[in-house]
Scaffold this active site. Structure first.
Site, mmCIF file in Angstrom:
data_model
loop_
_atom_site.group_PDB
_atom_site.id
_atom_site.type_symbol
_atom_site.label_atom_id
_atom_site.label_comp_id
_atom_site.label_asym_id
_atom_site.label_seq_id
_atom_site.Cartn_x
_atom_site.Cartn_y
_atom_site.Cartn_z
ATOM 1 N N SER A 101 0.891 -1.285 -0.031
ATOM 2 C CA SER A 101 -0.047 -0.144 -0.061
ATOM 3 C C SER A 101 0.790 1.147 -0.091
ATOM 4 O O SER A 101 1.614 1.373 -0.969
ATOM 5 C CB SER A 101 -1.029 -0.063 1.155
ATOM 6 O OG SER A 101 -1.925 0.979 1.180
ATOM 7 N N ASP A 242 -1.667 6.623 -3.457
ATOM 8 C CA ASP A 242 -0.752 5.687 -2.561
ATOM 9 C C ASP A 242 -0.368 4.605 -3.546
ATOM 10 O O ASP A 242 -0.980 4.353 -4.696
ATOM 11 C CB ASP A 242 -1.408 5.230 -1.102
ATOM 12 C CG ASP A 242 -2.355 4.266 -1.452
ATOM 13 O OD1 ASP A 242 -3.331 4.134 -2.411
ATOM 14 O OD2 ASP A 242 -2.343 3.218 -0.683
ATOM 15 N N ASP A 244 -0.879 1.445 -3.966
ATOM 16 C CA ASP A 244 -1.868 0.407 -4.537
ATOM 17 C C ASP A 244 -3.176 1.345 -4.785
ATOM 18 O O ASP A 244 -4.113 0.336 -5.470
ATOM 19 C CB ASP A 244 -2.146 -0.778 -3.756
ATOM 20 C CG ASP A 244 -2.796 -0.404 -2.349
ATOM 21 O OD1 ASP A 244 -2.736 0.804 -2.142
ATOM 22 O OD2 ASP A 244 -3.455 -1.170 -1.845
ATOM 23 N N ASP A 246 -5.685 2.479 -3.775
ATOM 24 C CA ASP A 246 -7.054 2.359 -2.924
ATOM 25 C C ASP A 246 -7.421 3.788 -2.481
ATOM 26 O O ASP A 246 -8.524 3.836 -2.089
ATOM 27 C CB ASP A 246 -7.239 1.083 -1.997
ATOM 28 C CG ASP A 246 -6.331 1.083 -0.851
ATOM 29 O OD1 ASP A 246 -5.133 1.973 -1.029
ATOM 30 O OD2 ASP A 246 -6.223 0.354 0.087
HETATM 31 MG MG MG Z 1 -3.458 1.576 -0.258
#
Ligand code: MG
Length: 454
Positions: A101, A242, A244, A246
């Site tokens: 992440s 960020d 990844d 999300d």
């Molecule tokens: Mg993330």
């Protein structure tokens, strides 16, 4: 035998297993997790990763573990976590993302996705750990091992899925700048925003696990080049993700970082102006959100801290017959129940376009029109978390208390949260009010009652 509820997760945190590569995170551990997941969720499993340098080594270990337990593996390559969740949703038996992440490049981790696209819950995560620790795997003989199916283009299914969620060409004529920070969104957000009609500029839009441009965690300092580009191109906004993707955070048209709770409040206000119902968010979220959504006749339901608790609570409320319109955290991780039950940075970028296209005023003027808010944050290193909670509960027993995660004290003109960390000997204190003097006074009240313990 211990009851499930008494068992503590040892490897898994609130967002999967995460740690430093070569220390906690090794191919051996990842392969064992793969064998455990394959034993528990037999079938076809989609796997993907973010842009980290350790990704290929670890994802190959994951694939080996899954195939050894008889699972067929759909290999999606580099993609955002929400893209894999979207791909898994109702199509495959489970999914796995190799990602850390927002953590720095030295980290990596494993996030397991269930058939419905949500993150695996605590009970199933504990079962994975038990299988890993006791080497309890359902390994198959040679005829029954799984096969590998490369499907690097499945990510377009996600891109189209997001585009479908907003009116056609809603971004026509809107200039935007995207900063994926060399993370997984380099494959998706520009395609999404072009797909809804925007004129797209990008910065740091290539894969590099050394993260040469900025940390995977978007910060005011790290996004300074993005802010400059927003101003120099005259863009409506800049969006950054960020590692990844999300989460999405924004730079307004004046080049200012939009604090994530304000972003949440603006999008929540838009969503609640369209549809009535419940918004779900953790107890750590700013009251700004409650203020703006209640003005539209919507209510807020508070959960423990962690996006998985928000997502599961949203599903629970819907299953019980409630209208749930929105969810998310005050860190730019927002959940759109009509789309999927996880935080989705690409969807959040598209929602910002929709919001600005329908509201007309600039993002900076919308931010400036929000009610004032002062949030004070502290972090104390202490082993006295339990004692602190006891003292706070006793001292503030005349106030309205929510103890779902730490203690949240709600007053008419302010609120506070005292919350022990789940992973470190730390206690966090948040105090928020629309008035700085009130916030500081309340903070002092709390500090004086716990000062012997911190
Ligand atoms: Mg993330």
């Amino acid at each position: 035998m211990m009851h499930m509820s008494e068992k503590k997760k040892q490897l898994f945190g609130t967002n999967g297993v995460r740690g430093i590569v070569g220390e906690l995170i090794t191919p051996e551990l990842v392969m064992k997790i793969g064998m455990a997941v394959g034993s528990m969720r037999p079938g076809t499993i989609a796997v993907g990763m973010d842009t980290r340098t350790s990704g290929p080594a670890l994802i190959n270990a994951m694939k080996a573990g899954l195939m050894a337990t008889g699972c067929d593996v759909i290999e999606c390559g580099i993609l955002p976590t929400p893209a894999l969740q979207y791909i898994v949703m109702d199509r495959y038996d489970a999914g796995v993302v190799i990602t850390a992440s927002h953590n720095p490049g030295a980290y990596n981790g494993v996030k397991v996705i269930e058939k419905d696209g949500t993150e695996m819950d605590d009970e199933a995560s504990i079962e994975i750990e038990e299988r890993v620790f006791s080497y309890n795997f359902d390994l198959k003989e040679w005829k029954d091992v799984g096969v590998l199916i490369p499907e690097a283009d499945l990510v377009t299914r996600y891109i189209k899925g997001v585009i479908k969620k907003v009116p056609e060409n809603i971004g026509q004529g809107m200039k935007v700048v995207i900063d994926p920070g060399c993370g997984a969104a380099f494959r998706t957000t520009a395609e999404i925003l072009k797909g809804i009609g925007c004129d797209v500029f990008t910065i740091n839009a290539y894969a590099d696990g050394n993260f040469p441009a900025r940390d995977p965690e978007p910060s005011v300092e790290g996004l300074a080049p993005l802010a400059e580009l927003v101003v120099s191109t005259g863009a409506a906004f800049g969006v950054a993700h960020d590692g990844d993707a999300d989460r999405a955070v924004f730079i307004d048209d004046k080049g200012r970082f939009v604090e994530e709770n304000k972003e949440f409040a603006l999008i929540a206000e838009y969503v609640c102006s369209q549809k009535k119902g419940i918004l779900v968010t953790p107890v750590s979220t700013s009251r700004l959100i409650e203020t703006v959504v209640s003005a539209h006749g919507c209510t807020v339901d508070y959960t423990a801290v962690g996006s998985i608790y928000v997502a599961r609570r949203m599903r629970e409320l819907i299953a019980a017959g409630n209208s749930v319109v929105f969810g998310g955290e005050g860190n730019g991780g927002l959940i759109y129940p009509d789309h999927q039950f996880c935080r989705d940075g690409g969807m959040t970028a598209a929602m910002m376009v929709l919001l600005l296209a329908s509201k007309k005023p600039s993002l900076s003027s919308l931010v400036d029109a929000l009610p004032p808010s002062v949030m004070l944050k502290h972090k104390f290193k202490t082993g006295n978390a339990e004692k602190i909670l006891v003292v706070v509960k006793k001292t503030f027993n005349a106030d309205s208390l929510n103890t779902i995660d730490g203690i949240r004290i709600d007053r008419k003109n302010a609120w506070a949260l005292i919350r022990p960390s789940g992973t470190e000997p730390l206690v966090r204190l948040y105090v928020e009010s629309s008035d700085e003097t009130i916030a500081k006074g309340f903070e002092q009240e709390i500090l004086s009652c716990i000062s012997d313990l911190i």
